[in-house]
Design an enzyme around this catalytic site. Structure first.
Site, PDB file in Angstrom:
ATOM      1  N   ASP A 165       0.861  -1.197   0.000  1.00 52.50           N
ATOM      2  CA  ASP A 165       0.000   0.000   0.000  1.00 52.50           C
ATOM      3  C   ASP A 165       0.890   1.237   0.000  1.00 52.50           C
ATOM      4  OD1 ASP A 165      -0.638  -2.091   2.259  1.00 52.50           O
ATOM      5  OD2 ASP A 165      -2.575  -1.542   1.388  1.00 52.50           O
ATOM      6  N   ASP A 173     -10.911  -3.849  -1.478  1.00 52.65           N
ATOM      7  CA  ASP A 173      -9.796  -3.473  -0.607  1.00 52.65           C
ATOM      8  C   ASP A 173     -10.306  -2.599   0.535  1.00 52.65           C
ATOM      9  OD1 ASP A 173      -6.599  -1.849  -1.355  1.00 52.65           O
ATOM     10  OD2 ASP A 173      -7.555  -2.378   0.551  1.00 52.65           O
TER      11      ASP A 173
END
Ligand code: DX5
Length: 226
Positions: free
Chosen positions: A36, A172
Site C-alpha cells: 500500500d 480493498d
C-alpha cells in the site's frame, strides 16, 4: 465458477519483521502480496516506496501489487516496475492522464489496475476499462488499515460486475471472514486483506485460513470445481 484470490496487504504487517511476515503469508496460501503506497497528499498517510517492493520481491515469488494511493502516480510507475511490482494500481481520481499512465504501466511489462474510491462513480472508469487488467473497488476510504467495510459496497461491486463480466474485480478495505463472502457473492474475485491477516489474534496463517473457510463454496485459483 469464479476463482477467489487472497492478497494480504502489508500496511498492517510488523514492518520490523516484514520478510518473516511475507513468508508466513506465502506459506499460508496467499495468492499475491499488496504494498500500500501512500504519499500523504492523495491520502492523509505516508507509507512505503519502491525500496519496500524490492525488499518484498527478494523474499517471495508471489505476484506483488503496488497500490499507488498517490497524486500523479505517473511520476512513480517506472520506479515500482523496476522494483519488481507485477501489477501497478493507480487511483482513477489521482491523475489527469489515466490512459497514458495505463499504457506506460503495460509498456513497462506490468499488469495495470485502476482503483476507485467509495464516492467515485463507476462511470469514471467506463472509457479505461478496455485497457486494464483489474479494477479495485475500495470498500473503505483509503489511507488506513483496520477500517470498517462500507455496507453498500456489494451493490457497487455487482454493478461493476455487470459492466465487466470477465475482468478481475478486487476489493480493498475491511475484508475479513464476515465481509469476504459478501464481496465475492457480489462479484469480487480478488480480496485485499490487511488487518484481518497481519493483525489477526491467532496469527497470519489463521487469518488467511479464516477467510478461506468463509469462502468455502468459492474455489481458489486452480482448484476449479471441474
Ligand atoms: C487503504 C489500504 C487498506 C489496506 C487494507 O486504506 O489499502 O485498505 O490495504 O486494510 P484492511 O484490510 O485492514 O482494511
Amino acid at each position: 465458477m469464479s476463482h477467489v484470490e487472497i492478497v494480504p496487504s502489508i500496511l498492517s504487517a510488523d514492518v520490523g519483521r516484514l520478510a518473516d511476515q511475507v513468508r508466513e503469508a506465502e506459506a499460508a496460501g496467499a495468492d499475491r502480496i499488496q504494498v500500500d503506497v501512500m504519499d500523504g497528499h492523495f491520502v492523509p498517510n505516508l507509507t512505503f516506496g519502491p525500496l519496500v517492493v524490492e525488499a518484498v520481491r527478494r523474499v517471495t515469488k508471489l505476484p506483488i501489487e503496488a497500490h499507488l494511493m498517490v497524486e500523479r502516480p505517473e511520476l512513480f510507475i517506472k520506479a515500482f516496475a523496476r522494483a519488481g511490482a507485477t501489477l501497478i494500481e493507480v487511483q482513477v481520481e489521482a491523475t489527469t492522464s489515466l490512459y497514458r499512465t495505463v499504457q506506460s504501466i503495460k509498456e513497462l511489462g506490468c499488469k495495470a489496475g485502476v482503483a476507485i474510491n467509495p464516492a467515485t462513480s463507476l462511470e469514471d472508469l467506463r472509457e479505461i476499462l478496455p485497457y486494464i487488467d483489474l479494477v479495485n473497488v475500495m470498500t473503505v476510504e483509503p489511507g488506513f488499515g483496520g477500517q470498517k467495510f462500507i455496507t453498500h459496497s456489494p451493490e457497487k461491486i455487482s454493478r461493476l460486475r455487470a459492466m465487466v463480466p470477465d475482468m478481475e474485480i478486487e476489493v480493498d478495505g475491511g475484508i475479513d471472514a464476515r465481509t469476504a463472502p459478501l464481496a465475492v457473492s457480489a462479484g469480487a474475485t480478488v480480496l485485499v486483506a490487511g488487518s484481518s491477516v497481519f493483525a489477526f489474534k491467532q496469527g497470519v496463517a489463521a487469518g488467511i485460513k479464516a477467510i478461506r473457510q468463509a469462502l468455502a463454496p468459492f474455489p481458489r485459483q486452480g482448484e476449479g470445481l471441474d
